[in-house]
Design a protein around this motif. Sequence first.
Motif, PDB file in Angstrom:
ATOM      1  N   GLU A   1     -30.506  35.976 -51.016  1.00 27.83           N
ATOM      2  CA  GLU A   1     -29.474  36.293 -51.994  1.00 27.83           C
ATOM      3  C   GLU A   1     -28.119  35.875 -51.422  1.00 27.83           C
ATOM      4  O   GLU A   1     -27.868  36.010 -50.223  1.00 27.83           O
ATOM      5  CB  GLU A   1     -29.471  37.788 -52.317  1.00 27.83           C
ATOM      6  CG  GLU A   1     -28.666  38.144 -53.558  1.00 27.83           C
ATOM      7  CD  GLU A   1     -28.901  39.569 -54.038  1.00 27.83           C
ATOM      8  OE1 GLU A   1     -28.251  39.977 -55.015  1.00 27.83           O
ATOM      9  OE2 GLU A   1     -29.731  40.281 -53.416  1.00 27.83           O
ATOM     10  N   LEU A   2     -27.252  35.351 -52.289  1.00 29.82           N
ATOM     11  CA  LEU A   2     -25.972  34.805 -51.863  1.00 29.82           C
ATOM     12  C   LEU A   2     -24.817  35.581 -52.475  1.00 29.82           C
ATOM     13  O   LEU A   2     -24.810  35.863 -53.675  1.00 29.82           O
ATOM     14  CB  LEU A   2     -25.867  33.334 -52.279  1.00 29.82           C
ATOM     15  CG  LEU A   2     -24.524  32.626 -52.077  1.00 29.82           C
ATOM     16  CD1 LEU A   2     -24.184  32.538 -50.593  1.00 29.82           C
ATOM     17  CD2 LEU A   2     -24.553  31.235 -52.717  1.00 29.82           C
TER      18      LEU A   2
ATOM     19  N   THR B   1     -22.166  21.512 -53.563  1.00 30.24           N
ATOM     20  CA  THR B   1     -23.196  21.847 -54.550  1.00 30.24           C
ATOM     21  C   THR B   1     -24.592  21.807 -53.934  1.00 30.24           C
ATOM     22  O   THR B   1     -25.432  22.671 -54.222  1.00 30.24           O
ATOM     23  CB  THR B   1     -23.125  20.868 -55.739  1.00 30.24           C
ATOM     24  OG1 THR B   1     -21.788  20.805 -56.223  1.00 30.24           O
ATOM     25  CG2 THR B   1     -24.044  21.320 -56.859  1.00 30.24           C
TER      26      THR B   1
ATOM     27  N   VAL C   1     -29.219  27.293 -50.907  1.00 28.12           N
ATOM     28  CA  VAL C   1     -29.182  28.730 -50.645  1.00 28.12           C
ATOM     29  C   VAL C   1     -29.544  29.528 -51.898  1.00 28.12           C
ATOM     30  O   VAL C   1     -30.375  30.437 -51.870  1.00 28.12           O
ATOM     31  CB  VAL C   1     -27.788  29.155 -50.130  1.00 28.12           C
ATOM     32  CG1 VAL C   1     -27.681  30.679 -50.034  1.00 28.12           C
ATOM     33  CG2 VAL C   1     -27.513  28.513 -48.776  1.00 28.12           C
ATOM     34  N   LYS C   2     -28.919  29.186 -53.007  1.00 31.30           N
ATOM     35  CA  LYS C   2     -29.065  29.956 -54.246  1.00 31.30           C
ATOM     36  C   LYS C   2     -30.505  30.012 -54.729  1.00 31.30           C
ATOM     37  O   LYS C   2     -30.966  31.031 -55.239  1.00 31.30           O
ATOM     38  CB  LYS C   2     -28.171  29.344 -55.328  1.00 31.30           C
ATOM     39  CG  LYS C   2     -28.175  30.094 -56.658  1.00 31.30           C
ATOM     40  CD  LYS C   2     -27.483  31.434 -56.548  1.00 31.30           C
ATOM     41  CE  LYS C   2     -27.401  32.122 -57.907  1.00 31.30           C
ATOM     42  NZ  LYS C   2     -26.750  33.455 -57.788  1.00 31.30           N
ATOM     43  N   TYR C   3     -31.233  28.922 -54.567  1.00 31.19           N
ATOM     44  CA  TYR C   3     -32.581  28.849 -55.108  1.00 31.19           C
ATOM     45  C   TYR C   3     -33.666  28.958 -54.032  1.00 31.19           C
ATOM     46  O   TYR C   3     -34.808  28.567 -54.258  1.00 31.19           O
ATOM     47  CB  TYR C   3     -32.736  27.576 -55.936  1.00 31.19           C
ATOM     48  CG  TYR C   3     -31.863  27.634 -57.175  1.00 31.19           C
ATOM     49  CD1 TYR C   3     -32.254  28.367 -58.287  1.00 31.19           C
ATOM     50  CD2 TYR C   3     -30.624  27.008 -57.194  1.00 31.19           C
ATOM     51  CE1 TYR C   3     -31.439  28.463 -59.406  1.00 31.19           C
ATOM     52  CE2 TYR C   3     -29.801  27.099 -58.312  1.00 31.19           C
ATOM     53  CZ  TYR C   3     -30.210  27.825 -59.414  1.00 31.19           C
ATOM     54  OH  TYR C   3     -29.393  27.934 -60.518  1.00 31.19           O
ATOM     55  N   GLN C   4     -33.295  29.513 -52.888  1.00 30.80           N
ATOM     56  CA  GLN C   4     -34.263  29.773 -51.830  1.00 30.80           C
ATOM     57  C   GLN C   4     -34.882  31.151 -52.053  1.00 30.80           C
ATOM     58  O   GLN C   4     -34.176  32.152 -52.153  1.00 30.80           O
ATOM     59  CB  GLN C   4     -33.592  29.722 -50.456  1.00 30.80           C
ATOM     60  CG  GLN C   4     -34.471  30.178 -49.316  1.00 30.80           C
ATOM     61  CD  GLN C   4     -35.711  29.331 -49.139  1.00 30.80           C
ATOM     62  OE1 GLN C   4     -35.632  28.118 -49.047  1.00 30.80           O
ATOM     63  NE2 GLN C   4     -36.873  29.971 -49.104  1.00 30.80           N
TER      64      GLN C   4
ATOM     65  N   TRP D   1     -24.945  24.936 -51.916  1.00 31.65           N
ATOM     66  CA  TRP D   1     -25.101  26.079 -52.816  1.00 31.65           C
ATOM     67  C   TRP D   1     -26.512  26.133 -53.388  1.00 31.65           C
ATOM     68  O   TRP D   1     -27.148  27.191 -53.421  1.00 31.65           O
ATOM     69  CB  TRP D   1     -24.060  25.990 -53.939  1.00 31.65           C
ATOM     70  CG  TRP D   1     -24.242  26.989 -55.031  1.00 31.65           C
ATOM     71  CD1 TRP D   1     -23.833  28.292 -55.051  1.00 31.65           C
ATOM     72  CD2 TRP D   1     -24.906  26.760 -56.287  1.00 31.65           C
ATOM     73  NE1 TRP D   1     -24.192  28.887 -56.229  1.00 31.65           N
ATOM     74  CE2 TRP D   1     -24.850  27.970 -57.007  1.00 31.65           C
ATOM     75  CE3 TRP D   1     -25.528  25.658 -56.861  1.00 31.65           C
ATOM     76  CZ2 TRP D   1     -25.401  28.111 -58.289  1.00 31.65           C
ATOM     77  CZ3 TRP D   1     -26.085  25.791 -58.130  1.00 31.65           C
ATOM     78  CH2 TRP D   1     -26.015  26.994 -58.817  1.00 31.65           C
ATOM     79  N   GLU D   2     -27.016  24.992 -53.826  1.00 25.00           N
ATOM     80  CA  GLU D   2     -28.361  24.939 -54.401  1.00 25.00           C
ATOM     81  C   GLU D   2     -29.426  25.327 -53.382  1.00 25.00           C
ATOM     82  O   GLU D   2     -30.353  26.089 -53.695  1.00 25.00           O
ATOM     83  CB  GLU D   2     -28.631  23.537 -54.931  1.00 25.00           C
ATOM     84  CG  GLU D   2     -30.022  23.345 -55.521  1.00 25.00           C
ATOM     85  CD  GLU D   2     -30.278  21.902 -55.888  1.00 25.00           C
ATOM     86  OE1 GLU D   2     -31.225  21.310 -55.342  1.00 25.00           O
ATOM     87  OE2 GLU D   2     -29.514  21.362 -56.723  1.00 25.00           O
TER      88      GLU D   2
ATOM     89  N   LEU E   1     -20.813  34.897 -52.559  1.00 23.36           N
ATOM     90  CA  LEU E   1     -19.622  34.126 -52.258  1.00 23.36           C
ATOM     91  C   LEU E   1     -18.378  34.981 -52.494  1.00 23.36           C
ATOM     92  O   LEU E   1     -18.445  36.039 -53.122  1.00 23.36           O
ATOM     93  CB  LEU E   1     -19.562  32.874 -53.136  1.00 23.36           C
ATOM     94  CG  LEU E   1     -20.641  31.802 -52.891  1.00 23.36           C
ATOM     95  CD1 LEU E   1     -20.558  30.715 -53.949  1.00 23.36           C
ATOM     96  CD2 LEU E   1     -20.518  31.209 -51.500  1.00 23.36           C
TER      97      LEU E   1
END
Length: 601
Positions: free
Chosen positions: A113-114, A100, A106-109, A103-104, A116
């Motif tokens: 864009e991610l 998590t 990367v996701k909120y950078q 994920w956080e 999976l």
Amino acid sequence: MDKNRNHNEYIVKKYDVVVVGGGMAGICAAIASARNGARTVLIQNRAVLGGNASSEIRMHICGADSHMNRPNARETGIIEEILLENRSRNPLHSFSILDTVNWEMVKYQENLELFLNTQTLEVITQNNVIKKIYAFQWTTEKSYEFQGNIYIDCTGDGNVAYQAGAECRMGREARSEFDEEFAPEQADKHTMGNTIMFCAKDTGKPSKFIKPFWAYDITEEQLKNRGHSHMVSAMENYGVDSGYWWLELGGTKDVIKDGEEIRDELLKYLYGIWDHIKNKGDHGAENYELEWVQFLPGKRESRRIMGDYILKYQDLKESRVFKDAVAYGGWPMDMHPPEGFMYSGEATNFIKLKDVYTIPYRCYYSKNIENLMMAGRNISATHMAFGSIRVMATCAVGGQAVGTAAALAVAKGCIPREIGADIEKLQQKLLKDDCYIPSVYNKDENDIARHSKVTASSWLKGYEPELVINGMSRTVKDENNCWKSMEISKTGEWLTLAFKPLEISEIILKFDSNLSQEIMISLSKVTRDMQRPGIPQTLVKDYSIHFYMDQKEVFSQKVKDNHQRVNKLTFTESIRADKITLCINSTHGCKDVTIYEVRIY
């Protein structure tokens, strides 16, 4: 790829930098690229990020400190940021929580864009330049066409590079090719094997285990060089509660193409070994029950992508410092026999290194595909050097270097190789972002702090306040490179930097997160027990920063409950000042204050 599918059905996505592979190298590469202004995408074919450090595999993140055997060697930068964030949220060492955190991050950078569950299917290359990648997202049944200026292969197996036609190696070089002392006489296609781990739990009462019919019978003779009792040494690192790294197979096969067969064999051996531990002699496991078995094998070695330089055994043994160094390592050359568990001798040969070594930029971009870079275990190295560079913390700092270089190349409109002509710019950017490059010091002319007068409330001998601007932001051997106060007084401790009046828009502070201690998550109880739980005591917790102009305070800001080594304070409107004072009220447990670097922009 389905050759009957019309490419017009693909959703076209355009970026500056396309990163494929979401292990620790890929995460750090993608974040670094995005933070440095490049529109970036991270494509991962699994449901979680982290690669071998994810909840699917649960391997701890080793690095140059070699399990605390080398002081002040832990990797900093983005990997340190991730591990400290994990420390603040994950006291029980849950790999799902680390999933998590990754994920956080990367996701909120911003700029990133991610995707999976997205498998690359085809790489289109023209005139030694990658033009696009076709991919399929299993969970949404959507097909994508990813276009970018620069592509970074962090897949481990070098999937993108292989499909693009990049020059790759797989296997062991002959001793004569690079004059490597421990290389085999003849070259072969053998690699290190794959491993699956398990987790067992002490139930507090005796429990039975019935061996599955398909599991192998394992004898004590087969395990004579494989520690497998309840009591294991710190060197072995694992016990019956957390599996065995030496349960390894596949190095004499093709670890990619034969991957499913290797996994099945590993399962047969794992359950056979557990049957031996439970039912054949006293191994201290009478009360233990299996609670988790890894179904995605951890892969050590496969393809290596060739760059303009191939890192070799001698570079590591001699602790070579390259002019174009952008990362470093220090884990021993940890050479596993290709036969793995089937080898009757020792499970690995640890070739120790006297010091850390550097990795040159030329190992991080493809020799023949102009816009392809790589990070992780697939970089340009011999099999022998690979034995050290393959561990995840080393992969992570290489990933940050590559992502930063990719963003610089995009901004400059050039190919990755050309960044090497101005390597100092890349090195200085990495230092600013808290990466360590041995023998490289801060020379950033835009850093106002370098030309400041530094004073402090108190200090210990050898830890004078001016050391926060000496250009090195960690302790190196007998060089402290930091300010350390005396015991924090009731009113706190302070550090002041004075300079000519200037407009200030950013302050960067680098605190002490104790780089001699491990903070990594681990499945191994032995490894966990060697660590001090919680946030490193040496980190500054509560502080305030004050700006002055002509002895008058013009601005101040408080920070509470900090748990990161690096604090970047940015201001939407610049502040005119001729002095700043940092007031520290508390740490996470230490009685004194340590600060390694202050930068002012």
